[in-house]
Design an enzyme around this catalytic site. Structure first.
Site, mmCIF file in Angstrom:
data_model
loop_
_atom_site.group_PDB
_atom_site.id
_atom_site.type_symbol
_atom_site.label_atom_id
_atom_site.label_comp_id
_atom_site.label_asym_id
_atom_site.label_seq_id
_atom_site.Cartn_x
_atom_site.Cartn_y
_atom_site.Cartn_z
ATOM 1 N N SER A 86 1.075 -1.344 0.130
ATOM 2 C CA SER A 86 0.038 0.023 0.094
ATOM 3 C C SER A 86 0.775 1.190 -0.093
ATOM 4 C CB SER A 86 -0.929 -0.130 1.392
ATOM 5 O OG SER A 86 -0.162 0.155 2.485
ATOM 6 N N THR A 203 -2.182 2.764 3.523
ATOM 7 C CA THR A 203 -1.362 4.043 3.397
ATOM 8 C C THR A 203 -0.559 3.760 4.947
ATOM 9 O OG1 THR A 203 -2.922 5.487 2.440
ATOM 10 C CG2 THR A 203 -1.425 6.694 3.882
ATOM 11 N N THR A 221 1.649 6.987 0.568
ATOM 12 C CA THR A 221 0.893 5.670 -0.021
ATOM 13 C C THR A 221 0.985 5.562 -1.606
ATOM 14 O OG1 THR A 221 -1.472 5.048 0.026
ATOM 15 C CG2 THR A 221 -1.096 7.457 -0.687
ATOM 16 N N ARG A 231 -5.235 9.636 -10.593
ATOM 17 C CA ARG A 231 -6.166 9.993 -9.431
ATOM 18 C C ARG A 231 -5.027 10.284 -8.310
ATOM 19 N NH1 ARG A 231 -6.031 7.316 -4.043
ATOM 20 N NH2 ARG A 231 -8.117 7.383 -3.033
ATOM 21 N N VAL A 232 -5.462 11.388 -7.460
ATOM 22 C CA VAL A 232 -4.739 11.644 -6.261
ATOM 23 C C VAL A 232 -5.733 11.734 -4.905
ATOM 24 C CG1 VAL A 232 -3.721 13.748 -5.026
ATOM 25 C CG2 VAL A 232 -3.288 13.318 -7.428
ATOM 26 N N GLY A 233 -5.161 10.681 -3.970
ATOM 27 C CA GLY A 233 -5.937 10.591 -2.886
ATOM 28 C C GLY A 233 -5.751 11.622 -1.670
ATOM 29 N N ASP A 234 -6.040 11.227 -0.607
ATOM 30 C CA ASP A 234 -6.076 12.250 0.599
ATOM 31 C C ASP A 234 -4.757 12.632 0.864
ATOM 32 O OD1 ASP A 234 -6.063 9.905 1.671
ATOM 33 O OD2 ASP A 234 -6.934 10.342 3.450
ATOM 34 N N THR A 254 -5.560 7.031 7.232
ATOM 35 C CA THR A 254 -5.452 6.147 6.363
ATOM 36 C C THR A 254 -6.936 5.834 5.838
ATOM 37 O OG1 THR A 254 -5.315 4.507 8.046
ATOM 38 C CG2 THR A 254 -3.135 5.370 7.154
ATOM 39 N N GLY A 255 -7.108 5.063 4.943
ATOM 40 C CA GLY A 255 -8.409 4.790 4.288
ATOM 41 C C GLY A 255 -8.911 5.341 3.057
ATOM 42 N N GLY A 257 -9.531 7.649 0.519
ATOM 43 C CA GLY A 257 -9.209 9.196 0.576
ATOM 44 C C GLY A 257 -10.350 10.188 -0.069
HETATM 45 N N1 GLY Z 1 -5.649 7.129 2.028
HETATM 46 C C1 GLY Z 1 -5.255 6.785 0.869
HETATM 47 C C2 GLY Z 1 -5.753 7.200 -0.520
HETATM 48 O O1 GLY Z 1 -7.039 6.998 -0.658
HETATM 49 O O2 GLY Z 1 -5.145 7.337 -1.404
#
Ligand code: GLY
Length: 356
Positions: A86, A203, A221, A231-234, A254-255, A257
């Site tokens: 991850s 993450t 992550t 795609r960009v996460g949180d 984590t989780g 995003g």
């Molecule tokens: N928390 C990681 C993501 O969603 O990219």
């Protein structure tokens, strides 16, 4: 920048404001937050995959090291580990089979941050994020620009796709549709430990406080597996995947995003702690407000279950100025790692809903 206020003037102002601390972190090192330090309250908190990170970070804090250097050194262990799929090297790729990484760092004493998103071929994006903070006036570099920046700073390009991650991706591709030219996946059996990683959003977050009350954090992550390229996460979004206020505390996540970005939840957690909530109360309150918002989201997003509750996993980790800490999760089960200066261990996260 307006023509009346050039970048050169801006830099000059930065130098004037931050003269006393210019040798410290960040270009615009300014006023250092003044909440009293809690002497001796060394703490490192991380996600459940961060037990080696908390150990390493505490080792550095114990030697008087800087808390940002400590948490980055901690997560580098996991970024370098091909078995954590991850994060970093060995992370699961996007839908094209390409590993794209996101990371952010934030340093409390200067309230500065840096981040990279969708960066390819660099296995320690957390180190690049720190350089964005220290060597540019920007907060976030993405994709090609982030890679060029990393190469300019001497990072080496590496293939981040391990055979195990490639096999998992291939399996996903083969099972995606029966209307394409890929033959059914059952002709290739996957190892047991790959079964649960068919769709993940793991993450690592790590936050710390040192003996001087300096707070810092990092989140890194490979993001959502099989994501749409770009795609960009949180994780690289300050206020979502990470937030630090040196007067109050630090929080990270984590989780899933997307749920976190839409609610700026790490910022909310720190904000709630600033209003007097304990770290656990603050994390649970943020989760509660996300669960409420989930009900408004279109059904097509698939983020709500039949009972009207969030259908996704999301976890928060928080640490306040006094050294109090917590981990909390939407659905019971996940653990978090903490080193309290004496003991390094995994603890159960507090939860909003009990997993059936
Ligand atoms: N928390 C990681 C993501 O969603 O990219």
């Amino acid at each position: 920048m307006s023509p009346r206020f050039s970048r050169r003037d801006f830099l000059k102002t930065g130098v004037t404001v931050g003269a006393a601390t210019l040798s410290g972190r960040g270009l615009f090192s300014g006023t250092v937050q003044t909440a009293p330090a809690v002497s001796g309250a060394l703490r490192v908190v991380s996600s459940g995959n961060g037990i080696r990170a908390t150990e390493k970070a505490m080792e550095i804090l114990n030697k008087g090291g800087d808390p940002l250097d400590a948490v980055i050194a901690g997560v580098n262990i996991v970024e370098d580990d091909p078995n954590d799929m991850s994060v970093g090297y060995g992370g699961l790729p996007n839908e094209d089979g390409v590993v794209e990484l996101d990371a952010s760092v934030m340093y409390g004493p200067t309230h500065t941050s840096g981040a990279v998103a969708s960066i390819q071929n660099i296995k320690n994006p957390s180190k690049v994020a720190k350089l964005v903070m220290e060597r540019t006036m920007h907060c976030l570099l993405v994709s090609e620009g982030a890679l060029k920046f990393a190469l300019a700073h001497g990072f080496k390009k590496e293939n981040l796709l391990t055979d195990k991650a490639r096999e998992a991706w291939l399996r996903w591709k083969e099972t995606l549709s029966d209307r394409d030219n890929w033959l059914p996946a059952q002709i290739r059996k996957l190892p047991e430990d790959l079964q649960p990683v068919m769709m993940t959003h793991g993450t690592i977050n790590c936050i710390a406080i040192d003996a001087q009350g300096r707070l810092a954090g990092v989140t890194t992550t490979s993001g959502l597996s099989w994501k749409i390229p770009g795609r960009v996460g949180d994780s690289p979004i300050i206020g979502a995947g990470l937030y630090v206020d040196n007067a109050v505390g630090a929080a990270g996540s984590t989780g899933l995003g997307e749920a976190n970005i839409r609610t700026c939840a790490s910022f909310q957690v720190v904000n709630f702690m600033g209003q007097g909530m304990s770290p656990e109360q603050a994390c649970l309150k943020a989760l509660e407000s996300i669960a409420e918002k989930t009900k408004l989201w279109p059904r097509a997003l698939n983020l709500v279950n039949a009972e009207g509750r969030p259908s996704f996993g999301l976890n928060f980790y928080a640490l306040n100025k006094k050294g109090e800490f917590a981990g909390a999760t939407m659905w019971s089960g996940p653990k978090y790692a903490v080193h309290d200066g004496r003991k390094n261990e995994l603890r159960e996260c507090a939860f909003l809903y009990k997993t059936k």
